[in-house]
Design an enzyme around this catalytic site. Sequence first.
Site, PDB file in Angstrom:
ATOM      1  N   HIS A 102       0.263  -5.874 -12.669  1.00 56.10           N
ATOM      2  CA  HIS A 102      -0.653  -6.074 -11.612  1.00 56.10           C
ATOM      3  C   HIS A 102      -1.845  -6.141 -12.416  1.00 56.10           C
ATOM      4  O   HIS A 102      -2.287  -5.284 -13.518  1.00 56.10           O
ATOM      5  CB  HIS A 102      -0.681  -5.189 -10.691  1.00 56.10           C
ATOM      6  CG  HIS A 102       0.376  -4.843  -9.831  1.00 56.10           C
ATOM      7  ND1 HIS A 102       1.664  -4.388 -10.406  1.00 56.10           N
ATOM      8  CD2 HIS A 102       0.780  -5.328  -8.552  1.00 56.10           C
ATOM      9  CE1 HIS A 102       2.688  -4.456  -9.283  1.00 56.10           C
ATOM     10  NE2 HIS A 102       1.897  -4.765  -8.389  1.00 56.10           N
ATOM     11  N   ASP A 105      -3.459  -2.607 -12.738  1.00 53.40           N
ATOM     12  CA  ASP A 105      -2.691  -1.717 -13.559  1.00 53.40           C
ATOM     13  C   ASP A 105      -3.202  -1.732 -14.830  1.00 53.40           C
ATOM     14  O   ASP A 105      -3.354  -0.975 -15.671  1.00 53.40           O
ATOM     15  CB  ASP A 105      -1.479  -1.893 -13.275  1.00 53.40           C
ATOM     16  CG  ASP A 105      -0.737  -1.492 -12.033  1.00 53.40           C
ATOM     17  OD1 ASP A 105      -1.332  -0.333 -11.707  1.00 53.40           O
ATOM     18  OD2 ASP A 105       0.046  -2.077 -11.348  1.00 53.40           O
TER      19      ASP A 105
END
Length: 436
Positions: A102, A105
């Site tokens: 992601h 992240d």
Amino acid sequence: MTTDFFAGIEPVRYAGPDSTDPLTFRYYDKDRMVAGRRMEDHLRFSIAYWHSFTWPGTDPFGGETLLRPWMSGADPMTLARQKADVAFRMFELLDAPYFAFHDRDVAPEGESLSGSIANLNAIADIFEAKMETAKVRLLWGTSNLFSHRRFMSGAATNPDPEVFSYACGLVKAALDVTHRLGGENYVCWGGREGYETLLNTNIGQELDQLGCFLSMLVDYKHKIGFAGPILIEPKPKEPTKHQYDFDVATVYGFLQRYDLLGDVKVNIEQNHAVLAGHSFDHEVRLAYATDIFGSIDINRGDDLLGWDTDQFGMNVPEITLLMHEILKHGGFKTGGLNFDAKIRRQSIDPADPLIAHVASMDACARGLLAAEKMLEDRALEGPLADRYAGWKTPEAKAILAGERSLEQVAEAALSLDPQPRSGRQEYLEGVLNRYV
């Protein structure tokens, strides 16, 4: 030093079924030929960046337990660079062919949308440089459209068009990076694309918004020449009461309504299937039956808990049925087995995430080998073909082809006296157990 997090741990190697070392593979022999391909090429393992390197070990009743050195104590971009070093070291130790991420992240939120995009591209530069000499490749990227408070009412389905537009900006940037890094898929995970109460929800409006959002994404994918599919990950609930991508059947109907079937597939997760009231096998079979199968998140839930626990997949019979379907349909195309799984919050040693991946990779390898043998023996396919053999006769084929009217079929039935036949469920359950 952060880069020494896995100090003293050697790269994981295949050691055979007799090994008792938790940091060796017992069944995953990457170069072993299975159904005409190397085992590594069949399984296409992917390490999930978020659970492996970002989740701090929290739960609804407790704070962080995984006190990793790259999670706090410095400038966020400095920590993100340190995290990238640790991540690529783990990919190397596991000899992983793929990873997935992601945007939030891998890189921290900026002070503005432009700042967030700049942070993502700065870390993508690091990934690109590391990937020049590393084995690992990108299975898929995605954008986090659920954690920030601006998405508390959804992203694409948000009642505020400004939030919708902001989400478009994040997704465009994430797809650009995924394309730049050679990603093979792009995932849309609608963590909050749903509702908590119908009292403040216009379902038709929100469905149209989601259809518009995905249509624009598909158009942009073609514009930049991104060859992989867009993947939707079905999930029925949690944290909301209902989500618009409830299960594979719901996604299929949605894609059909908005003319997206040619470009969008599904990324299926076991725990989401169970939360929707289905088995993992059911969701995979339905995805193949409707031609929208894409990829797999190979984790599982806890049968005693009604929420998404994201545990590592260890259920060999369940995985065997999964691999049986995938092998039967010719194997993965662009998808793979992504470890969207996190160690338990009590598993705090540096070796624990490696041990978890090794154990699950072995479970998948065992399932693959059992599935190969089952297909060779037609252990399930033979009885299944026998059960539906009647539909292979010329008359039955004519009925299915629409060449007979209701009156004609009803007239022919007057001379019939059909008798029921056993479904042989217990026999087939025993057959499965013989192979696993």
